[in-house]
Design a protein around this motif. Structure first.
Motif, PDB file in Angstrom:
ATOM      1  N   VAL A 128      10.418  22.553  -2.740  1.00 27.64           N
ATOM      2  CA  VAL A 128       9.762  21.279  -3.010  1.00 27.64           C
ATOM      3  C   VAL A 128       8.273  21.430  -2.720  1.00 27.64           C
ATOM      4  CG1 VAL A 128       9.556  18.866  -2.328  1.00 27.64           C
ATOM      5  CG2 VAL A 128      11.818  19.909  -2.525  1.00 27.64           C
ATOM      6  N   SER A 129       7.445  21.242  -3.738  1.00 26.48           N
ATOM      7  CA  SER A 129       5.999  21.403  -3.573  1.00 26.48           C
ATOM      8  C   SER A 129       5.247  20.079  -3.549  1.00 26.48           C
ATOM      9  CB  SER A 129       5.436  22.284  -4.694  1.00 26.48           C
ATOM     10  OG  SER A 129       5.713  21.700  -5.958  1.00 26.48           O
ATOM     11  N   SER A 130       5.931  18.991  -3.889  1.00 28.35           N
ATOM     12  CA  SER A 130       5.317  17.673  -3.776  1.00 28.35           C
ATOM     13  C   SER A 130       6.417  16.643  -3.596  1.00 28.35           C
ATOM     14  CB  SER A 130       4.455  17.331  -4.999  1.00 28.35           C
ATOM     15  OG  SER A 130       5.261  17.127  -6.138  1.00 28.35           O
ATOM     16  N   ILE A 131       6.075  15.555  -2.945  1.00 25.26           N
ATOM     17  CA  ILE A 131       7.032  14.475  -2.742  1.00 25.26           C
ATOM     18  C   ILE A 131       6.462  13.184  -3.293  1.00 25.26           C
ATOM     19  CG2 ILE A 131       8.166  15.508  -0.736  1.00 25.26           C
ATOM     20  CD1 ILE A 131       6.454  13.699   1.053  1.00 25.26           C
ATOM     21  N   GLU A 132       7.359  12.298  -3.700  1.00 25.21           N
ATOM     22  CA  GLU A 132       6.993  10.950  -4.132  1.00 25.21           C
ATOM     23  C   GLU A 132       7.377   9.984  -3.013  1.00 25.21           C
ATOM     24  OE1 GLU A 132       5.510  10.123  -7.067  1.00 25.21           O
ATOM     25  OE2 GLU A 132       5.412  12.265  -7.559  1.00 25.21           O
ATOM     26  N   VAL A 133       6.420   9.191  -2.593  1.00 28.15           N
ATOM     27  CA  VAL A 133       6.656   8.212  -1.533  1.00 28.15           C
ATOM     28  C   VAL A 133       6.409   6.823  -2.110  1.00 28.15           C
ATOM     29  CG1 VAL A 133       5.959   7.399   0.746  1.00 28.15           C
ATOM     30  CG2 VAL A 133       5.940   9.855   0.248  1.00 28.15           C
ATOM     31  N   ALA A 134       7.368   5.950  -1.925  1.00 26.40           N
ATOM     32  CA  ALA A 134       7.227   4.577  -2.422  1.00 26.40           C
ATOM     33  C   ALA A 134       7.550   3.610  -1.295  1.00 26.40           C
ATOM     34  CB  ALA A 134       8.150   4.339  -3.611  1.00 26.40           C
ATOM     35  N   PHE A 135       6.798   2.520  -1.221  1.00 24.45           N
ATOM     36  CA  PHE A 135       7.116   1.460  -0.259  1.00 24.45           C
ATOM     37  C   PHE A 135       6.402   0.182  -0.661  1.00 24.45           C
ATOM     38  CE2 PHE A 135       3.309   3.401   1.631  1.00 24.45           C
ATOM     39  CZ  PHE A 135       2.559   2.309   2.037  1.00 24.45           C
ATOM     40  N   GLU A 136       6.781  -0.904   0.021  1.00 26.25           N
ATOM     41  CA  GLU A 136       6.155  -2.204  -0.220  1.00 26.25           C
ATOM     42  C   GLU A 136       5.410  -2.663   1.037  1.00 26.25           C
ATOM     43  OE1 GLU A 136       9.617  -1.425  -2.461  1.00 26.25           O
ATOM     44  OE2 GLU A 136       9.802  -2.339  -0.469  1.00 26.25           O
ATOM     45  N   TRP A 137       4.299  -3.329   0.800  1.00 23.36           N
ATOM     46  CA  TRP A 137       3.585  -4.057   1.861  1.00 23.36           C
ATOM     47  C   TRP A 137       3.892  -5.528   1.592  1.00 23.36           C
ATOM     48  CZ3 TRP A 137      -2.495  -4.513   1.671  1.00 23.36           C
ATOM     49  CH2 TRP A 137      -2.920  -5.444   2.631  1.00 23.36           C
ATOM     50  N   LEU A 138       4.677  -6.126   2.488  1.00 21.28           N
ATOM     51  CA  LEU A 138       5.124  -7.498   2.326  1.00 21.28           C
ATOM     52  C   LEU A 138       4.048  -8.441   2.863  1.00 21.28           C
ATOM     53  CD1 LEU A 138       8.827  -7.044   3.509  1.00 21.28           C
ATOM     54  CD2 LEU A 138       7.889  -6.806   1.198  1.00 21.28           C
ATOM     55  N   THR A 139       3.086  -8.739   2.027  1.00 25.77           N
ATOM     56  CA  THR A 139       2.009  -9.612   2.495  1.00 25.77           C
ATOM     57  C   THR A 139       2.571 -11.005   2.741  1.00 25.77           C
ATOM     58  OG1 THR A 139       1.160 -10.555   0.427  1.00 25.77           O
ATOM     59  CG2 THR A 139       0.530  -8.285   0.934  1.00 25.77           C
ATOM     60  N   GLN A 140       1.843 -11.799   3.506  1.00 27.62           N
ATOM     61  CA  GLN A 140       2.401 -13.025   4.042  1.00 27.62           C
ATOM     62  C   GLN A 140       2.021 -14.272   3.241  1.00 27.62           C
ATOM     63  OE1 GLN A 140       4.506 -12.657   7.264  1.00 27.62           O
ATOM     64  NE2 GLN A 140       4.538 -11.086   5.708  1.00 27.62           N
ATOM     65  N   PRO A 141       2.923 -15.260   3.223  1.00 27.05           N
ATOM     66  CA  PRO A 141       2.661 -16.477   2.443  1.00 27.05           C
ATOM     67  C   PRO A 141       1.724 -17.462   3.128  1.00 27.05           C
ATOM     68  CG  PRO A 141       4.802 -16.632   3.497  1.00 27.05           C
ATOM     69  CD  PRO A 141       4.285 -15.247   3.791  1.00 27.05           C
ATOM     70  N   ASP A 142       1.504 -17.303   4.447  1.00 26.67           N
ATOM     71  CA  ASP A 142       0.594 -18.201   5.150  1.00 26.67           C
ATOM     72  C   ASP A 142      -0.134 -17.414   6.226  1.00 26.67           C
ATOM     73  OD1 ASP A 142       2.175 -18.171   7.626  1.00 26.67           O
ATOM     74  OD2 ASP A 142       3.579 -19.457   6.556  1.00 26.67           O
ATOM     75  N   ASN A 143      -1.037 -18.082   6.925  1.00 24.28           N
ATOM     76  CA  ASN A 143      -1.889 -17.408   7.902  1.00 24.28           C
ATOM     77  C   ASN A 143      -1.367 -17.510   9.332  1.00 24.28           C
ATOM     78  OD1 ASN A 143      -4.123 -16.536   6.143  1.00 24.28           O
ATOM     79  ND2 ASN A 143      -4.436 -18.724   5.829  1.00 24.28           N
ATOM     80  N   ALA A 144      -0.072 -17.773   9.497  1.00 22.50           N
ATOM     81  CA  ALA A 144       0.467 -18.001  10.826  1.00 22.50           C
ATOM     82  C   ALA A 144       0.325 -16.774  11.722  1.00 22.50           C
ATOM     83  CB  ALA A 144       1.935 -18.419  10.731  1.00 22.50           C
ATOM     84  N   VAL A 145       0.610 -15.584  11.193  1.00 22.26           N
ATOM     85  CA  VAL A 145       0.533 -14.349  11.985  1.00 22.26           C
ATOM     86  C   VAL A 145      -0.477 -13.394  11.373  1.00 22.26           C
ATOM     87  CG1 VAL A 145       1.816 -12.394  12.913  1.00 22.26           C
ATOM     88  CG2 VAL A 145       2.921 -14.634  12.752  1.00 22.26           C
ATOM     89  N   TRP A 146      -0.251 -13.021  10.112  1.00 22.69           N
ATOM     90  CA  TRP A 146      -1.203 -12.189   9.376  1.00 22.69           C
ATOM     91  C   TRP A 146      -1.875 -13.051   8.311  1.00 22.69           C
ATOM     92  CZ3 TRP A 146       3.528 -10.004  10.865  1.00 22.69           C
ATOM     93  CH2 TRP A 146       3.440  -8.871  11.686  1.00 22.69           C
TER      94      TRP A 146
END
Length: 653
Positions: free
Chosen positions: A136-154
């Motif tokens: 294996v000479s390269s890998i594919e990495v996939a993921f999600e950044w679950l951005t937030q619907p309000d400003n309560a925490v992030w």
């Protein structure tokens, strides 16, 4: 396992007579020891000053506005063996371990079309361990950044009209390398018809896919994007030696309609910064400004750009909030102070090496000073407004009880103690704002000292030009230490600057005072008044509910008691968070009724009587206070030089 055993014992006890003895044959059998444990993981490789082999491709998809999800796909060159991928933890400009790993989901890795399973590090959850198979000479990495619907925490970074892409929150990178030695080839998928501002170099734009020139991880993370449906780009340095643009995204098309008068002010900001520093440390600079009430507020520095937000009607309002007008000058100064000249203990090898913040009173404190100076110099504010703003800062720290136990120097650790955490006793705890605003007073003290000692021939402007205005055109960081700051101050004007700084930074105890000497040396004096001018009322929008300097609290929505000053009159009466003002004497509670009562009691002997409620509890309190309303104001000292006028005046060359 403990809870299961306890439940079994409870069920057994319920079936037996009271005090019955359990026969030995029925005694609980000890739980078996685990037959297997998670495999031991190798240590996370420390960063080395070596090139990562190959270029990492990254494509970030910003199109899922309905779910507010940002999707990442990366192609990472690899070789067989153990690999650790890291998610950035210590985020520049946050000065703390704020990388939102909690919002990362769906991490999937494949090589040659086959899944490669990962194991999260058991000590550092920002690290993922993988074993790369042979071939294996390269890998594919996939993921999600679950951005937030309000400003309560992030804070909100996705709305139907705009997205704030911060690359460091949307990528993984190989451990064992300095971030300056890892190269990324970035691209982004935009919602249809959108445009963007970013300090990256666009190589191509095909439909809704924009591709950018390869860049180091260090500079990719320092190059955020504002993209939006309503977008406008304005040249605010026509014909300049390096491009400077104002990139506007708005909730509506009307939000980005900037007038020629506003353009002229931002052009003047660029000119005044040039005259202050004498050099530029960027090949281009992109102000990113979101005119929005939907996206979370931000003011964050980068070397060749900055992330900023203001109200949607910012450009159509006669007098936007002074803080909003001072935001871009502050973040622009950071290109010189904090990015080009960077505290040595913040100049770390990659985003997972802990940062230290011992020089935040320079990084943020002197930037706050120059931002407040450039605001009137550029015409974004007036001298009168700058003086009212300075009075508010001086009054706040003149009444700061927290200095009794905590020195200003210790507040530089505040983000590491918990990123901008809130608490009900901010006046006692001190916090992030202190190494901005109290440090501003120290730099005013230094500036006026130099001016007075040199008969106005020199000033802190000379320090700025010598310290920040070197190596024109270079935008690689140049770290500095406390000793470097002292040395450059001495080069401008010989003085015991080490003692000058340490005395103010380390001041603590019942007798420690706010660093206000610079105000008097500037020809002004801090005083307190009971009636505000129209300008002061506009600048201090909360004046009508502010009793901080009299009764020691503020009134919030619904007449809620808030901002109780530690050790103040309200504190001594036992008030804290959660109380509601019900009545003032024989009047229904209101801010107006309370102001009238405080005014009527001035110079008299009758107490101010307040009725308060918390839950089912009521209290009637009497305040023996007779000094009237108090608001901070700076007044001229007759017969002295007005050095504030000198400091805030625009430079002609």
């Amino acid at each position: 396992m403990i809870r299961t055993a306890a439940l079994a014992l409870l069920l057994t006890s319920a079936a037996l007579p009271a005090l019955a003895q359990v026969p030995a044959s029925q005694a609980a059998t000890p739980l078996p020891a685990p037959t297997s444990l998670p495999r031991a993981l190798p240590p996370i490789p420390a960063p080395q000053d070596r090139d990562y082999p190959g270029v990492i491709g990254i494509r970030v998809d910003l199109t899922d506005l309905d779910h507010k999800v940002i999707r990442t796909r990366q192609t990472i060159p690899v070789s067989a063996g153990h690999l650790v991928l890291q998610y950035p933890k210590f985020i520049p400009g946050n000065h703390a371990d704020t990388g939102p790993i909690q919002l990362v989901s769906g991490v999937t890795v494949t090589g040659n079309g086959q899944r490669i399973e990962w194991v999260r590090d058991t000590v550092d959850p920002h690290a993922f361990h993988l074993d790369i198979p042979a071939g294996v000479s390269s890998i594919e990495v996939a993921f999600e950044w679950l951005t937030q619907p309000d400003n309560a925490v992030w804070r909100v970074v996705m709305t139907p009209e705009m997205v704030n892409l911060q690359w460091e929150k949307a990528l993984l990178y190989p451990a064992g390398y300095n971030h300056s030695r890892i190269t990324f080839a970035p691209s982004v998928v935009l919602p249809t018809g959108w445009n963007y501002g970013v300090a990256l170099d666009t190589v191509s734009r095909e439909g809704d896919v924009a591709t950018f020139a390869p860049i180091s991880l260090e500079h990719l993370a320092d190059s955020p994007m504002f993209a939006g449906k309503h977008y406008r780009r304005v040249d605010i340095d026509p014909g300049g030696r390096s491009p400077v643009h104002l990139n506007l995204v708005g909730d509506t098309a009307a939000s980005v309609n900037i007038t020629p008068e506003w353009v002229a002010r931002y052009e003047s900001l660029v000119d005044q910064a040039d005259r202050l520093f004498g050099a530029r440390h960027f090949d281009r600079y992109e102000f990113l400004l979101g005119l929005t009430s939907k996206m979370g507020g931000i003011g964050l520095e980068h070397h060749r750009s900055s992330e900023n937000t203001a109200a949607p009607n910012y450009f159509s309002t006669a007098n936007p909030a002074y803080g909003a007008r001072g935001l871009l000058p502050h973040e622009y100064v950071h290109s010189w102070n904090g990015k080009f000249r960077r505290p040595s203990d913040e100049y770390v090898q990659n985003f997972n090496v802990p940062t230290q913040n011992t020089l935040m009173w320079v990084y943020e404190g002197q930037t706050e000073y120059w931002g407040d100076v450039l605001t009137p110099r550029s015409g974004l504010g007036t001298v009168e407004e700058a003086i009212v703003n300075l009075a508010e800062v001086a009054g706040f720290y003149d009444n700061q009880p927290g200095r009794q136990w905590r020195a200003l120097q210790d507040t530089t650790n505040h983000n590491l103690l918990g990123y901008r955490t809130t608490n009900p006793w901010s006046s006692w705890m001190r916090g992030t704002g202190d190494y901005y605003r109290e440090a501003l007073l120290i730099w005013l003290d230094a500036d006026t000292l130099i001016r007075e000692a040199t008969s106005e021939r020199k000033s802190l402007d000379d320090f700025a030009r010598a310290f920040y205005g070197v190596e024109d055109g270079v935008w690689e960081a140049r770290p500095y230490t406390f000793e470097d700051v002292v040395s450059h101050l001495n080069a401008v004007h010989p003085h015991d600057w080490a003692t000058f700084l340490r005395t103010r930074l380390d001041a603590v105890g019942p007798d420690a005072e706010a660093p206000l000497a610079g105000i008097e040396r500037a020809g002004w004096r801090l005083t307190y008044v009971d009636e505000l001018t129209p300008l002061e009322k506009r600048m201090n929008g909360g004046w009508a509910t502010d009793f901080q300097y009299s009764l020691g609290f503020s009134l919030g929505a619904g007449n809620r008691i808030g901002g109780v000053v530690w050790g103040g009159l309200a504190f001594e009466q036992g008030l804290g968070a959660g109380w509601e003002l019900i009545a003032v004497g024989d009047r229904v509670a209101s801010a107006e009724a309370l102001r009238d009562a405080v005014t009527a009691a001035k110079g008299g002997t009758d107490p101010i009587v307040l009725v308060l409620k918390r839950g089912d509890e009521f209290r009637t309190l009497s305040f023996a206070y007779h000094d009237g309303l108090r608001y901070p104001r700076l007044v001229r000292i007759e017969g002295t030089r007005d050095r504030l006028a000198d400091i805030f005046a625009p430079r002609r060359r």
